[in-house]
Design a protein around this motif. Structure first.
Motif, PDB file in Angstrom:
ATOM      1  N   MET A 157       0.708  -1.037  -0.197  1.00  0.00           N
ATOM      2  CA  MET A 157       0.402  -0.111  -0.034  1.00  0.00           C
ATOM      3  C   MET A 157       0.872   1.170  -0.501  1.00  0.00           C
ATOM      4  O   MET A 157       1.151   1.693   0.986  1.00  0.00           O
ATOM      5  N   PRO A 158       1.087   1.481  -1.128  1.00  0.00           N
ATOM      6  CA  PRO A 158       2.105   2.425  -1.279  1.00  0.00           C
ATOM      7  C   PRO A 158       1.691   4.062  -1.106  1.00  0.00           C
ATOM      8  O   PRO A 158       2.703   4.894  -0.460  1.00  0.00           O
ATOM      9  N   PHE A 159       0.256   4.580  -1.731  1.00  0.00           N
ATOM     10  CA  PHE A 159      -0.342   5.248  -1.326  1.00  0.00           C
ATOM     11  C   PHE A 159      -1.225   4.875  -0.261  1.00  0.00           C
ATOM     12  O   PHE A 159      -2.622   3.336  -0.887  1.00  0.00           O
ATOM     13  N   ASN A 160      -2.059   6.185   0.523  1.00  0.00           N
ATOM     14  CA  ASN A 160      -3.127   5.953   1.211  1.00  0.00           C
ATOM     15  C   ASN A 160      -3.151   7.412   1.451  1.00  0.00           C
ATOM     16  O   ASN A 160      -2.878   8.422   0.705  1.00  0.00           O
ATOM     17  N   LYS A 161      -5.124   7.569   1.268  1.00  0.00           N
ATOM     18  CA  LYS A 161      -5.320   9.282   1.682  1.00  0.00           C
ATOM     19  C   LYS A 161      -5.183   9.432   2.779  1.00  0.00           C
ATOM     20  O   LYS A 161      -5.822   8.825   3.714  1.00  0.00           O
ATOM     21  N   ASP A 162      -4.908  10.927   3.216  1.00  0.00           N
ATOM     22  CA  ASP A 162      -5.070  10.769   4.545  1.00  0.00           C
ATOM     23  C   ASP A 162      -6.303  12.242   4.924  1.00  0.00           C
ATOM     24  O   ASP A 162      -7.143  11.981   4.055  1.00  0.00           O
TER      25      ASP A 162
ATOM     26  N   SER B 140      -1.659   5.359 -13.903  1.00  0.00           N
ATOM     27  CA  SER B 140      -2.903   4.936 -15.253  1.00  0.00           C
ATOM     28  C   SER B 140      -2.698   3.600 -15.476  1.00  0.00           C
ATOM     29  O   SER B 140      -3.027   2.407 -15.341  1.00  0.00           O
ATOM     30  N   GLU B 141      -1.020   2.797 -14.674  1.00  0.00           N
ATOM     31  CA  GLU B 141      -0.492   1.628 -14.878  1.00  0.00           C
ATOM     32  C   GLU B 141      -0.934   0.686 -13.475  1.00  0.00           C
ATOM     33  O   GLU B 141      -1.431  -0.145 -13.595  1.00  0.00           O
ATOM     34  N   TYR B 142      -0.642   1.827 -12.259  1.00  0.00           N
ATOM     35  CA  TYR B 142      -0.904   1.013 -10.798  1.00  0.00           C
ATOM     36  C   TYR B 142      -1.475   1.288  -9.807  1.00  0.00           C
ATOM     37  O   TYR B 142      -2.254   0.390  -9.708  1.00  0.00           O
ATOM     38  N   GLY B 143      -2.055   2.430 -10.379  1.00  0.00           N
ATOM     39  CA  GLY B 143      -3.024   3.119  -9.081  1.00  0.00           C
ATOM     40  C   GLY B 143      -2.233   3.746  -7.793  1.00  0.00           C
ATOM     41  O   GLY B 143      -1.095   3.071  -8.027  1.00  0.00           O
ATOM     42  N   PRO B 144      -2.888   4.557  -7.451  1.00  0.00           N
ATOM     43  CA  PRO B 144      -2.113   5.205  -6.303  1.00  0.00           C
ATOM     44  C   PRO B 144      -1.926   3.586  -5.319  1.00  0.00           C
ATOM     45  O   PRO B 144      -1.105   4.222  -4.416  1.00  0.00           O
TER      46      PRO B 144
END
Ligand code: 3MF
Ligand code: MG
Length: 360
Positions: free
Chosen positions: A1-6, A176-180
């Motif tokens: 989970m490299p990116f998450n929403k704060d 576009s390839e992997y998503g956040p």
């Protein structure tokens, strides 16, 4: 989970949590024969397996690769060797400086369109390998050949905007390839010079400026990888550069090492020469809440023998832990009280007391 929403709905990078000083990464290039224009080779060339064992033995838990050391075509095989060595891949990076003549005149910000396109192509390729094979946690863009070597060589406005545009093309492709959720945080590593006479970006401030030239929606995916010696070469205080990156929420990774000032890139062990820089750097990493893998980017000393291939890495890990012990002597309340009343004499006294361990 490299990116998450704060809570504010912004994408923020999520790095694997490691208590500070319990997880270290180094590159396979941090061990080697040495030698160059002004120094003899002192040590034998090691195999990949010997190098990985040397990193492990020095206290590393993770490894870093350039695409020229672990080509995408060999990545599966190399990942097996990394697993066998009991390590993980934390960082990967495309070599946009020594891979070939195509990068002699720069990379993302080069005045030559073909060079810019090739920089983007190589970077996308290795981000793909980092995500799909290595399970890397951060991608580093060291600006390396990006910059200029003399007057009129580049359109300066274009240099910085094209550097931002190259990164933007990479980030929008990656999303576009992997998503956040699978995208790799990209950490820019600035350096004021070498191999180019004027590097772009040169320091933390210029790095944040280049990120600010990217479209809003792409900026959260790009941060910094600040290196101690690069800051010293720029006449900066490393801890202050860390503070600036943290203030911007951009301290994605660090490369710790040592140097002796406004000189060439010495890549000494962390804590060599000026242990005070190590103590303040570790204290600042604690203050900014850095709790993930710590990168070490050093070279063996010119006199290191075959038996000392990994000595600079091992000493850096030991010095990090020593610096953490020394930083633990600091009473935060006392420190902040002295800061709050601008008592620089008191702060100098505190610094000497904790560094020397002598009350005086
Ligand atoms: C040069 C460096 C580089 C970068 C590496 C990672 C050879 O001074 O520090 O190490 O850290 O290329 O991208
Ligand atoms: Mg580095």
């Amino acid at each position: 989970m490299p990116f998450n929403k704060d809570d504010a709905g912004r994408w923020v990078p999520v790095f694997p949590r490691h208590e500070l000083g319990t997880a270290f990464a180094a590159g396979v290039w941090n061990i080697g024969p040495g030698g160059g224009r002004f120094a003899p080779a002192m040590r034998p060339v090691l195999s990949l397996e010997e190098t990985l064992a040397g990193l492990k033995d020095a206290g590393c838990t993770h490894v870093e690769f350039h695409d020229t050391e672990a080509e995408s075509a060999d990545a599966e095989k190399i990942m097996a060797a990394v697993n066998n060595a009991g390590l993980k891949v934390h960082m990967c990076t495309a070599n946009l400086f020594k891979r070939g003549p195509e990068f002699a005149n720069g990379n993302f910000g080069s005045p030559v369109a073909a060079t810019r396109a090739e920089s983007v192509r190589r970077t996308k390729d290795y981000i793909r390998t980092g995500i799909e094979v290595f399970g890397a946690q951060v991608y580093v863009y060291w600006m390396s050949s990006n910059g200029f070597g003399g007057p009129f060589q580049v359109n300066y406005k274009d240099l910085y905007q094209q550097t931002a545009d190259g990164l933007s093309e990479v980030v929008s492709w990656m999303l576009s390839e992997y998503g956040p959720e699978r995208a790799l945080p990209i950490a820019i590593e600035p350096k004021p010079n070498e191999p180019v006479s004027w590097g772009a970006p040169a320091d933390c401030g210029e790095t944040l400026a280049v990120i600010s030239l990217m479209p809003d929606e792409l900026r959260p995916f790009v941060g910094t990888n600040l290196e101690t010696c690069h800051s010293l070469m720029a006449g900066k205080r490393y801890a202050a550069e860390l503070g600036l990156a943290a203030a911007a929420g951009k301290c994605f990774y660090v490369h710790l090492n040592g140097g002796t000032g406004l000189k060439f890139d010495e890549d000494l062990a962390f804590g060599d020469n000026d242990f005070g820089v190590a103590v303040e750097s570790v204290h600042t990493l604690q203050e900014i809440g850095y709790d993930t893998v710590v990168g070490i980017d050093v070279q063996p000393l010119s006199t290191d023998t075959a038996a000392q291939q990994n000595a600079s890495i091992a000493r850096s890990v030991r010095n990090f832990r020593r610096a953490r012990e020394v930083a633990a002597r600091i009473d935060a309340a006392e420190l902040n009280a002295l800061r709050a009343r601008a008592d620089r004499a008191g702060l100098s006294e505190l610094y000497a007391r904790i560094l020397s361990g002598v009350d005086g």
